[in-house]
Design a protein around this motif. Structure first.
Motif, mmCIF file in Angstrom:
data_model
loop_
_atom_site.group_PDB
_atom_site.id
_atom_site.type_symbol
_atom_site.label_atom_id
_atom_site.label_comp_id
_atom_site.label_asym_id
_atom_site.label_seq_id
_atom_site.Cartn_x
_atom_site.Cartn_y
_atom_site.Cartn_z
ATOM 1 N N GLY A 128 -15.068 4.088 -0.819
ATOM 2 C CA GLY A 128 -14.541 4.521 -2.114
ATOM 3 C C GLY A 128 -14.875 3.524 -3.218
ATOM 4 N N ASP A 133 -18.456 10.849 0.742
ATOM 5 C CA ASP A 133 -17.641 9.697 1.156
ATOM 6 C C ASP A 133 -16.604 10.208 2.159
ATOM 7 N N ARG A 151 -4.505 -2.641 0.021
ATOM 8 C CA ARG A 151 -5.074 -1.616 -0.875
ATOM 9 C C ARG A 151 -3.987 -0.945 -1.716
ATOM 10 N N ARG A 177 -1.288 3.935 0.111
ATOM 11 C CA ARG A 177 -1.506 5.167 0.875
ATOM 12 C C ARG A 177 -0.615 5.207 2.117
HETATM 13 MG MG MG Z 1 -11.864 5.928 0.725
#
Ligand code: MG
Ligand code: AP5
Length: 214
Positions: free
Chosen positions: A14, A84, A127, A160
């Motif tokens: 990403g 992706d 992340r 996430r």
């Molecule tokens: Mg990704």
């Protein structure tokens, strides 16, 4: 250019796709992003995918192929695309070949980002991403100017659901068993280029661009 960005969870697909979109002016087609959008919108497809994604498993080939075929048929993909997170299984790769062949197209390059598992765990635990514009960050390696706030649109950043440690371990296992074999698949088609995905984000970007012009 028809490109696949390939690699394990947290490899930087990403992150690097964001640069490639600007460099080559072709869209990123991320099945993970599309599935997360469906989950957020509560569509029937999202409801089917949600539990599997939370556990780190793979959503069924049928569902994923449906959304990819529809996306690649859109006008902005005419001059190329950056896939992706797709394909992730041999049947997905075969189906992609068939979809492209029907349109007189094919994959030009598969860029495989090689990153070791310890680094992946560090990357995924830190992340963060913007729920509004989608920009990705890392709390230490690619931090926003103001903690937990998106540089681009000012929204609060989120983590996430599948970046919990147990889920990350399962995603890595699923990658090894079902997705990594695609490297040989694309090697035999002479389109695979393996890139060291460790080091600074800008350095990796340069490695990818050098590989694509050669
Ligand atoms: Mg990704
Ligand atoms: P998906 O969203 O595709 O997740 P993934 O493949 O597991 O990959 P990630 O998005 O976690 O990692 P990334 O490589 O994009 O890394 P990033 O650039 O963010 O899929 C999610 C789920 O959806 C799947 O588990 C599955 O359930 C389902 N799904 C999706 N596609 C499917 C398909 N085709 N078939 C079936 N199911 C499907 O980087 C990670 C972090 O590291 C960031 O914080 C970033 O800032 C940082 N970072 C990046 N590069 C560097 C660097 N060089 N140094 C330091 N930090 C870095």
């Amino acid at each position: 250019m028809n490109l696949i960005l390939f690699g394990p969870p947290g490899a930087g697909k990403g992150t690097q796709a964001q640069f490639l979109v600007e460099t080559y002016r072709i869209p990123q087609v991320s099945t993970g992003d599309m599935l997360r959008a469906a989950v957020k919108a509560g569509t029937p497809l999202g409801l089917k995918a949600q539990e599997i994604m939370t556990q780190g498993g793979l959503v069924s080939d049928d569902i994923v192929l449906g959304i990819v075929a529809e996306r690649l048929a859109q006008d902005d993909c005419r001059s190329g695309f950056i896939l992706d997170g797709f394909p992730r299984t041999i049947p997905q790769a075969d189906a992609l070949d068939a979809i492209l062949k029907q349109a007189g197209r094919s994959i030009d390059h598969v860029v495989s980002l090689e990153v070791d598992n310890d680094e992946i765990v560090k990357r995924l635990s830190g992340r963060r991403s913007c729920p509004s514009c989608g920009k990705g960050y890392h709390v230490a390696f690619d931090a926003p100017l103001q903690a937990d706030v998106c540089d681009v649109c000012g929204s609060g950043l989120v983590q996430r659901a599948d970046d919990q440690e147990a889920t990350v371990r399962n995603r890595l296992l699923v990658y090894e068993q079902q997705t990594a074999p695609l490297k040989d698949y694309y090697k035999s088609k002479n389109v695979l280029c393996s890139i060291l995905g460790m080091g600074a984000i800008a350095e990796i970007q340069q490695r990818i661009i050098s590989a694509l012009v050669n």
